[in-house]
Scaffold this motif. Structure first.
Motif, mmCIF file in Angstrom:
data_model
loop_
_atom_site.group_PDB
_atom_site.id
_atom_site.type_symbol
_atom_site.label_atom_id
_atom_site.label_comp_id
_atom_site.label_asym_id
_atom_site.label_seq_id
_atom_site.Cartn_x
_atom_site.Cartn_y
_atom_site.Cartn_z
ATOM 1 N N MET A 120 0.852 -1.185 0.000
ATOM 2 C CA MET A 120 0.000 0.000 0.000
ATOM 3 C C MET A 120 0.893 1.241 0.000
ATOM 4 O O MET A 120 1.825 1.341 0.807
ATOM 5 C CB MET A 120 -0.902 -0.024 1.235
ATOM 6 N N LEU A 121 0.635 2.165 -0.918
ATOM 7 C CA LEU A 121 1.458 3.362 -1.069
ATOM 8 C C LEU A 121 0.634 4.607 -0.780
ATOM 9 O O LEU A 121 -0.514 4.716 -1.229
ATOM 10 C CB LEU A 121 2.013 3.459 -2.501
ATOM 11 N N TYR A 122 1.220 5.532 -0.052
ATOM 12 C CA TYR A 122 0.586 6.831 0.167
ATOM 13 C C TYR A 122 1.667 7.823 0.587
ATOM 14 O O TYR A 122 2.774 7.441 1.005
ATOM 15 C CB TYR A 122 -0.531 6.752 1.210
ATOM 16 N N TYR A 123 1.346 9.113 0.478
ATOM 17 C CA TYR A 123 2.274 10.174 0.862
ATOM 18 C C TYR A 123 2.021 10.581 2.309
ATOM 19 O O TYR A 123 0.874 10.693 2.742
ATOM 20 C CB TYR A 123 2.104 11.404 -0.041
ATOM 21 N N ASP A 126 5.204 14.908 4.925
ATOM 22 C CA ASP A 126 6.419 15.492 4.360
ATOM 23 C C ASP A 126 6.558 15.212 2.871
ATOM 24 O O ASP A 126 7.633 15.408 2.288
ATOM 25 C CB ASP A 126 7.656 14.947 5.093
ATOM 26 N N GLU A 127 5.467 14.749 2.229
ATOM 27 C CA GLU A 127 5.457 14.442 0.804
ATOM 28 C C GLU A 127 6.465 13.347 0.444
ATOM 29 O O GLU A 127 7.071 13.382 -0.629
ATOM 30 C CB GLU A 127 5.739 15.696 -0.029
ATOM 31 N N LYS A 128 6.643 12.401 1.351
ATOM 32 C CA LYS A 128 7.477 11.241 1.077
ATOM 33 C C LYS A 128 6.594 10.008 0.945
ATOM 34 O O LYS A 128 5.601 9.858 1.667
ATOM 35 C CB LYS A 128 8.505 11.034 2.194
ATOM 36 N N ILE A 129 6.969 9.135 0.013
ATOM 37 C CA ILE A 129 6.162 7.942 -0.228
ATOM 38 C C ILE A 129 6.356 6.951 0.911
ATOM 39 O O ILE A 129 7.482 6.608 1.279
ATOM 40 C CB ILE A 129 6.542 7.290 -1.565
ATOM 41 N N ILE A 181 -8.390 -4.483 -2.599
ATOM 42 C CA ILE A 181 -7.277 -4.383 -3.553
ATOM 43 C C ILE A 181 -7.506 -3.209 -4.499
ATOM 44 O O ILE A 181 -6.567 -2.466 -4.838
ATOM 45 C CB ILE A 181 -7.122 -5.696 -4.341
ATOM 46 N N ASP A 182 -8.754 -3.012 -4.908
ATOM 47 C CA ASP A 182 -9.068 -1.908 -5.818
ATOM 48 C C ASP A 182 -8.777 -0.553 -5.160
ATOM 49 O O ASP A 182 -8.303 0.376 -5.815
ATOM 50 C CB ASP A 182 -10.540 -1.991 -6.220
ATOM 51 N N ALA A 183 -9.052 -0.435 -3.849
ATOM 52 C CA ALA A 183 -8.748 0.810 -3.136
ATOM 53 C C ALA A 183 -7.248 1.082 -3.135
ATOM 54 O O ALA A 183 -6.810 2.226 -3.298
ATOM 55 C CB ALA A 183 -9.283 0.736 -1.705
ATOM 56 N N VAL A 184 -6.452 0.029 -2.956
ATOM 57 C CA VAL A 184 -4.993 0.180 -2.983
ATOM 58 C C VAL A 184 -4.531 0.604 -4.366
ATOM 59 O O VAL A 184 -3.712 1.522 -4.523
ATOM 60 C CB VAL A 184 -4.314 -1.145 -2.565
ATOM 61 N N VAL A 185 -5.054 -0.056 -5.405
ATOM 62 C CA VAL A 185 -4.644 0.244 -6.780
ATOM 63 C C VAL A 185 -5.095 1.645 -7.186
ATOM 64 O O VAL A 185 -4.351 2.375 -7.854
ATOM 65 C CB VAL A 185 -5.209 -0.814 -7.748
ATOM 66 N N ASP A 186 -6.304 2.041 -6.790
ATOM 67 C CA ASP A 186 -6.763 3.395 -7.111
ATOM 68 C C ASP A 186 -5.852 4.449 -6.504
ATOM 69 O O ASP A 186 -5.646 5.518 -7.098
ATOM 70 C CB ASP A 186 -8.193 3.599 -6.592
ATOM 71 N N HIS A 187 -5.301 4.155 -5.333
ATOM 72 C CA HIS A 187 -4.385 5.119 -4.704
ATOM 73 C C HIS A 187 -3.052 5.178 -5.442
ATOM 74 O O HIS A 187 -2.331 6.170 -5.327
ATOM 75 C CB HIS A 187 -4.158 4.758 -3.235
ATOM 76 N N TYR A 188 -2.725 4.137 -6.198
ATOM 77 C CA TYR A 188 -1.523 4.180 -7.027
ATOM 78 C C TYR A 188 -1.613 5.337 -8.031
ATOM 79 O O TYR A 188 -0.599 5.964 -8.364
ATOM 80 C CB TYR A 188 -1.333 2.873 -7.791
ATOM 81 N N PHE A 189 -2.832 5.589 -8.540
ATOM 82 C CA PHE A 189 -2.999 6.665 -9.521
ATOM 83 C C PHE A 189 -2.662 8.020 -8.902
ATOM 84 O O PHE A 189 -2.106 8.893 -9.579
ATOM 85 C CB PHE A 189 -4.435 6.665 -10.059
ATOM 86 N N HIS A 190 -3.016 8.200 -7.633
ATOM 87 C CA HIS A 190 -2.659 9.451 -6.949
ATOM 88 C C HIS A 190 -1.139 9.583 -6.839
ATOM 89 O O HIS A 190 -0.587 10.675 -7.060
ATOM 90 C CB HIS A 190 -3.293 9.476 -5.556
ATOM 91 N N ILE A 191 -0.471 8.474 -6.519
ATOM 92 C CA ILE A 191 0.995 8.490 -6.435
ATOM 93 C C ILE A 191 1.600 8.824 -7.797
ATOM 94 O O ILE A 191 2.509 9.667 -7.905
ATOM 95 C CB ILE A 191 1.511 7.122 -5.949
#
Length: 359
Positions: A120-123, A126-129, A181-191
Motif C-alpha cells: 500500500m502506497l501513500y504520501y 512530508d510528501e514522502k512515499i 485491492i481496488d482501493a490500494v490500486v486506485d491510490h496508485y494513480f494518486h501516487i
C-alpha cells in the motif's frame, strides 16, 4: 549513507538466519504501534462495526452466514497474530510472511483460503512515499487484513459498508477482497499523478535554464521513488492475473470481471511508471547537458578575453624587450601611439566578436 542502508538490510536479514521455518519475526520499523482489531460484520440488510477488545472474540466470526472483515493493526505483536492464526487455521509460513514486512507481493492458494500480500502506497505529511505491507486472507465468509499501523487507504470501503453503498454488502467475501485491492490500486494513480507533476516541474525548470544547484539531488530522489513504486506495483500484476485465470472455489465467476478491471488499471499504472522512468533518465541527461552548457559559457568568455589580450600582450612584450636600437623607443609620442594602437585593437576585436554573435 549507502553503508548505513546496507547495514540496516544486513540486520533485517540476520533476523531470519537460523530461525525455524514458520517462526514469527517482525522486520518492520513501527514497533511502537498499538495492537487493534477492527471488525465489520455485515449482510445485505445490516452492518455491525466493533473494536474487538479480546483477541479470542475474532474466532466467533469464522463460521457465520454474514460476511466479516477483520482488520488487524500492529504487526509487532506476534503472539496475538499467532493466536489469530490458530483460530483461523492459518499455516505458520503464512503468519511468518505477514510479519515480514519486506515480503515481495505474492499470492498463495490453500484449500480453505487465499493468502495475498501487496504493498500500500501513500504520501505522508512530508510528501514522502510510505510503503506499507498489507496481507489479506480470504476465507469463505471472511476477509482478514494485517497492517503495521492504522493509517491506510480503506476509509472509503468502511463508508460503503456502513452506508450500504454499491454492491459490497450484497456480494460475498471475494468481492470484499476485490474492493480492498481496488482501493490500494486506485491510490496508485494518486501516487503516479504526483510523481508526474514533480517530473514536469523539474523538466520545465531545466528547459528554462534556471536549474538550481541541488536539482540533481531532487532528480535522484524522484528516481528512487519511481523504483520504489515500480517494485510495489509490478508483482501485483502477476497476483491479479492468477486470480483472474485461476479456478479457486472462493473466487466466483461473477467477481472475475472486477478483478480483470484491476488488472487493466495495473497495466495503465505500469505503463505510466515506465514512461516516467524514461523521463527521469532524460532529466539526468538534460541536467548534465545544462551543466556542460554552463561550463561552455564560462570557457567561451575566458576564450574571448584571452583572444582580446593576446595581441595586446604581444605588443607590450615586443616593446618591453631590452634592445638598444629600437626606432620607436626614441619617438617622442611612441608611448601614446602604442596605447592608441592597443585601444583600436581592443575595440576592433570587441566589434568583431559582437558581429559574430560570440558575445
Amino acid at each position: 549513507m549507502i553503508k548505513k542502508r546496507a547495514k540496516k538490510r544486513t540486520q533485517e536479514y540476520k533476523k531470519h538466519v537460523g530461525q525455524v521455518p514458520g517462526t514469527l519475526v517482525y522486520t518492520g520499523k513501527k514497533s511502537d504501534k498499538e495492537f487493534q482489531v477492527e471488525c465489520f460484520d455485515y449482510t445485505k440488510e445490516s452492518a455491525e462495526e466493533t473494536i474487538l477488545l479480546n483477541i479470542e472474540e475474532a474466532a466467533s466470526y469464522k463460521e457465520t452466514d454474514s460476511v466479516t472483515w477483520i482488520n488487524i493493526d500492529g504487526l509487532k505483536h506476534t503472539k496475538k497474530i499467532e493466536s489469530i492464526g490458530k483460530q483461523y487455521d492459518l499455516h505458520p509460513l503464512v503468519l511468518e510472511d505477514i510479519v515480514n514486512t519486506s515480503q515481495r507481493p505474492k499470492i498463495d492458494e490453500y484449500e480453505d483460503y487465499l493468502f495475498v500480500v501487496l504493498k500500500m502506497l501513500y504520501y505522508d505529511k512530508d510528501e514522502k512515499i510510505v510503503v506499507e505491507q498489507v496481507s489479506i486472507v480470504l476465507g469463505k465468509n471472511y476477509v482478514l487484513t494485517f497492517q503495521e499501523s492504522e493509517d491506510d487507504v480503506f476509509s472509503i470501503i468502511r463508508e460503503r459498508i456502513r452506508l450500504g453503498n454499491g454492491r459490497i454488502r450484497g456480494l460475498k467475501s471475494d468481492y470484499l477482497m476485490y474492493a480492498l485491492i481496488d482501493a490500494v490500486v486506485d491510490h496508485y494513480f494518486h501516487i503516479i499523478e504526483t510523481l508526474g507533476n514533480k517530473i514536469e516541474d523539474l523538466e520545465t525548470e531545466l528547459f528554462a535554464g534556471n536549474a538550481r544547484d541541488n536539482i540533481n539531488i531532487e532528480v535522484q530522489q524522484l528516481k528512487r521513488e519511481i523504483l520504489k513504486v515500480r517494485r510495489a506495483i509490478f508483482p501485483l500484476r502477476e497476483i491479479i492475473n492468477r486470480i483472474e485465470k485461476g479456478e479457486h472455489q472462493l473466487i466466483f465467476k461473477r467477481t472475475i470481471t472486477y478483478y480483470r478491471d484491476i488488472y487493466d488499471h495495473l497495466i495503465q499504472v505500469s505503463e505510466n511508471i515506465d514512461i516516467y522512468r524514461e523521463m527521469i533518465w532524460s532529466l539526468m541527461d538534460m541536467y548534465m547537458t545544462t551543466i556542460s552548457n554552463r561550463m561552455n559559457e564560462v570557457m567561451k568568455v575566458l576564450t574571448i578575453m584571452s583572444s582580446i589580450f593576446i595581441p595586446l600582450s604581444f605588443l607590450a612584450g615586443l616593446y618591453g624587450m631590452n634592445f638598444k636600437y629600437m626606432p620607436e623607443l626614441e619617438y617622442r609620442y611612441g608611448y601614446f601611439v602604442l596605447l592608441g594602437v592597443m585601444l583600436i585593437l581592443f575595440i576592433s576585436l570587441l566589434f568583431y566578436f559582437k558581429r559574430k554573435k560570440w558575445i
